[in-house]
Design an enzyme around this catalytic site. Structure first.
Site: not given
Length: 308
Positions: A11, A33-34, A87, A165
């Site tokens: 996303i 971020s990993r 969200k 979701d």
């Protein structure tokens, strides 16, 4: 304004990064971020490292799954940063309320975004329904979890919401366009035998005017995907299709027709810029309350196991 984006997954790459790149309000100055990165943008593998290294970045946008999001948001607020939440805004209502309390105590902006509310025809649908007598409203929100969340087992873990979701997107539109408040009356949640979150759900609501308001959510849809809302009123029938991007009144197209998520995320980031500049907060949790009520009130049924 400089902004950091945390959680560089699908996303973020598909929607957040293009919206920020096209915006005159924002400069994407860092990612957290990993695994994921964005070309030409400073990358950090932890939020703590980014907050320490980049005091000039005033805003953090969180695109992580809902369960770990609270800790990230709380750290950002404690460091004096404004926060934008993908969200759903958190894993529980209580933690969302705590984040709002923290933001208010520090004079910071926080924004619980609902991208489907920014679909092309949602505002027009809200205006059309404002003076109508609603007889019934039905939502059909059916999509293929394998297409939209390939291999993402977290979505069926506790806090992942399962079919809610995408279903919460429909509920965000519903709570935006209806002039009257509703509350859940009944629900049936279908849990795969091997999963902790539902793969399908039906909901029925109480409407103050006794209109029949219902939802049908399903994560097992193959072929054409369905994101539709039909509202039958004494004065005519409204249909929103393609997740709110297209609108029909009595069968005739109304307004400009778009597909996909066109315009939704640019409008979210434009609103976040306004909130920050004006020192405001937007933490509307009404879509999430309906989901919480469904888990509280819903009758559970077990269905066939699900595997990606």
């Amino acid at each position: 304004m400089q902004i950091a984006l945390a959680g560089i997954g699908k996303i973020a790459i598909d929607q957040h990064v293009p919206a920020l790149s096209a915006s005159e309000d924002w400069e994407l100055a860092a990612t957290v971020s990993r695994s994921g990165t964005v070309d030409g943008v400073d990358a950090f593998d932890s939020l703590d490292a980014m907050l320490e290294a980049c005091p000039e970045i005033r805003v953090v946008s969180l695109c992580l799954p809902p369960v770990p999001r609270f800790e990230y948001a709380a750290k950002a607020l404690a460091a004096g940063r404004h926060v934008m939440l993908e969200k759903p805004p958190g894993a529980t209502l209580s933690e969302c309320a705590e984040l709002e309390r923290m933001a208010r105590a520090r004079g910071l902006s926080i924004y619980a975004t609902w991208h489907s509310r920014e679909a092309q025809q949602v505002a027009a649908a809200k205006a059309w329904l404002a003076d109508k007598t609603l007889k019934s409203l039905h939502i059909t929100w059916r999509e293929d979890v394998r297409r939209w969340h390939p291999g993402q087992d977290w979505i069926f873990e506790p806090g992942g919401l399962g079919v809610f979701d995408p279903g919460i997107n429909a509920l965000s539109i519903l709570t935006e366009i209806l002039p009257d408040a509703i509350h859940l009356r009944e629900a049936v949640l279908s849990f795969p035998d091997n999963r902790q979150a539902p793969i399908a759900a039906t909901l029925g609501f109480r409407h103050p005017g006794n209109a029949a308001v219902s939802c049908d959510f399903d994560f097992r849809q193959e072929g054409e995907q369905t994101w539709e809302i039909e509202a039958i009123c004494a004065e005519g029938t409204l249909r929103l299709t393609h997740g709110g991007a297209q609108m029909f009144v009595d069968g005739a197209p109304a307004g400009e027709a778009l597909t996909g998520l066109a315009g939704e995320y640019p409008r979210l980031y434009a609103k976040m810029a306004q909130l920050v500049r004006n020192g405001r907060i937007d933490m509307d949790l009404s879509p999430m309350r309906h989901v919480a009520d469904a888990f509280l009130l819903g009758r559970r049924e077990t269905v066939a196991p699900f595997h990606f």
